[in-house]
Scaffold this motif. Sequence first.
Motif, PDB file in Angstrom:
ATOM      1  N   VAL A  25       8.498  -0.380  -9.442  1.00  0.00           N
ATOM      2  CA  VAL A  25       8.444  -0.812  -8.052  1.00  0.00           C
ATOM      3  C   VAL A  25       7.092  -1.457  -7.783  1.00  0.00           C
ATOM      4  CG1 VAL A  25       8.461  -0.010  -5.649  1.00  0.00           C
ATOM      5  CG2 VAL A  25       9.994   1.033  -7.291  1.00  0.00           C
ATOM      6  N   ILE A  26       7.104  -2.482  -6.943  1.00  0.00           N
ATOM      7  CA  ILE A  26       5.863  -3.102  -6.473  1.00  0.00           C
ATOM      8  C   ILE A  26       5.853  -2.962  -4.956  1.00  0.00           C
ATOM      9  CG2 ILE A  26       4.501  -5.210  -6.362  1.00  0.00           C
ATOM     10  CD1 ILE A  26       6.050  -6.125  -8.897  1.00  0.00           C
ATOM     11  N   LYS A  27       4.811  -2.332  -4.451  1.00  0.00           N
ATOM     12  CA  LYS A  27       4.688  -2.070  -3.016  1.00  0.00           C
ATOM     13  C   LYS A  27       3.617  -2.971  -2.430  1.00  0.00           C
ATOM     14  CE  LYS A  27       3.615   1.651   0.195  1.00  0.00           C
ATOM     15  NZ  LYS A  27       3.197   3.059   0.310  1.00  0.00           N
ATOM     16  N   GLY A  28       3.942  -3.635  -1.335  1.00  0.00           N
ATOM     17  CA  GLY A  28       2.990  -4.519  -0.684  1.00  0.00           C
ATOM     18  C   GLY A  28       2.000  -3.748   0.176  1.00  0.00           C
ATOM     19  N   LEU A  29       0.738  -4.126   0.071  1.00  0.00           N
ATOM     20  CA  LEU A  29      -0.337  -3.529   0.875  1.00  0.00           C
ATOM     21  C   LEU A  29      -1.184  -4.644   1.470  1.00  0.00           C
ATOM     22  CD1 LEU A  29      -1.518  -0.875  -1.764  1.00  0.00           C
ATOM     23  CD2 LEU A  29      -0.043  -0.436   0.190  1.00  0.00           C
ATOM     24  N   GLY A  30      -0.593  -5.461   2.312  1.00  0.00           N
ATOM     25  CA  GLY A  30      -1.313  -6.600   2.869  1.00  0.00           C
ATOM     26  C   GLY A  30      -1.518  -7.669   1.819  1.00  0.00           C
ATOM     27  N   SER A  66       8.232  -4.720   2.288  1.00  0.00           N
ATOM     28  CA  SER A  66       7.102  -4.133   1.565  1.00  0.00           C
ATOM     29  C   SER A  66       7.396  -3.767   0.122  1.00  0.00           C
ATOM     30  CB  SER A  66       6.632  -2.868   2.296  1.00  0.00           C
ATOM     31  OG  SER A  66       6.239  -3.162   3.600  1.00  0.00           O
ATOM     32  N   TYR A  67       8.615  -4.051  -0.390  1.00  0.00           N
ATOM     33  CA  TYR A  67       8.962  -3.592  -1.732  1.00  0.00           C
ATOM     34  C   TYR A  67       9.687  -4.641  -2.565  1.00  0.00           C
ATOM     35  CZ  TYR A  67       7.900   1.170  -0.261  1.00  0.00           C
ATOM     36  OH  TYR A  67       7.263   2.290   0.189  1.00  0.00           O
TER      37      TYR A  67
END
Length: 108
Positions: A25-30, A66-67
């Motif tokens: 999984v890749i999670k967005g953080l801005g 976000s994912y």
Amino acid sequence: MEDRTFAFIKTDKKLLKLFFNEINVIKGLGNYVEIHTTRHKKYIYYKSLKDLIESLPQEFMRVHNSYIVNLNNIESFEDNQLISGDLKVTVAKSYRDCLTNTLNKMML
């Protein structure tokens, strides 16, 4: 370079080789992303989710604002939750139909 199986990311002031099949999984953080791997490691990388999805292979799909998930590493999908590794990811309504159609193509 079309058929490459890995990419390098810059994290902790070093270049790290990361194989695509090891990404869950890749999670967005801005302007950053947090990459979760099959080895239960997390890497922070300076790139937006929008820019990253364009450079990933086709087995990666955005399922939420976000994912991004690796379709090959999804363990289960029920209602609006999918499980990939040790993470539960909520699938947004706007992405659910596309994900369901893609997973149906992968069924036996």
